[in-house]
Design an enzyme around this catalytic site. Structure first.
Site, short mmCIF file in Angstrom:
data_model
loop_
_atom_site.label_atom_id
_atom_site.label_comp_id
_atom_site.label_asym_id
_atom_site.label_seq_id
_atom_site.Cartn_x
_atom_site.Cartn_y
_atom_site.Cartn_z
CG HIS A 52 5.84 5.59 -8.23
ND1 HIS A 52 5.64 6.74 -8.95
CD2 HIS A 52 7.06 5.13 -8.60
CE1 HIS A 52 6.68 6.98 -9.71
NE2 HIS A 52 7.57 6.00 -9.53
CD GLU A 54 1.74 8.23 -5.69
OE1 GLU A 54 1.90 9.44 -5.94
OE2 GLU A 54 2.68 7.41 -5.67
CB CYS A 82 4.50 10.71 -11.29
SG CYS A 82 4.13 8.94 -11.36
CB CYS A 85 0.79 7.70 -9.54
SG CYS A 85 2.22 6.71 -9.04
#
Length: 143
Positions: A52, A54, A82, A85
């Site tokens: 992801h 992040e 999410c 993260c």
């Protein structure tokens, strides 16, 4: 005003993800008024569900600083992180999180509102329409 400028940089990253047929999430990490990391989703490119924006940005920022704690940094991300993260953000002891569009289906605030470090300042909704619009365009194109 400054939050919008950095969010624009995160949106540039999200557009890069969009152009690569990745879910369009972008992130930048700012430390002492300087961008030290830029990232976007790479889950398809790397065939890695943890890639992801992040996660990529946190790793790059820690490398740039030479340490694992980001307590003097701000992470700008186009969509609410999410749970995965949020956990990484919590472990990094991030000083400030600024996100654009809320994610009522998978966002941390619904499922793990205490995942972040207690001292992390959270600001949501910065350029939410622009950030959310890119996601909407992406998923409309997919259907």
């Amino acid at each position: 005003m400054i939050d919008e400028e950095y969010m624009k940089r995160a949106l540039e990253q999200a557009q890069m993800a969009f152009d690569r047929d990745e879910v369009p999430v972008g992130a930048v990490v700012v430390c002492r008024d300087r961008i030290i990391a830029r990232a976007h989703n790479l889950t398809e490119t790397l065939n890695d569900v943890t890639a992801h924006a992040e996660m990529q940005a946190i790793t790059a920022a820690a490398d740039a600083l030479g340490g694992k704690y980001l307590d003097v940094c701000t992470l700008y991300v186009t969509v609410e992180p999410c749970v995965m993260c949020a956990g990484a953000i919590g472990w990094s002891q991030l000083g400030r999180l600024v996100y654009g569009a809320a994610d009522p289906k998978r966002g941390f605030s619904v499922y793990a509102p205490k995942a972040l470090h207690p001292r992390t300042e959270i600001v949501g909704g910065v350029m939410a329409e622009e950030c959310g619009g890119l996601m909407t365009s992406f998923f409309k194109r997919k259907r």
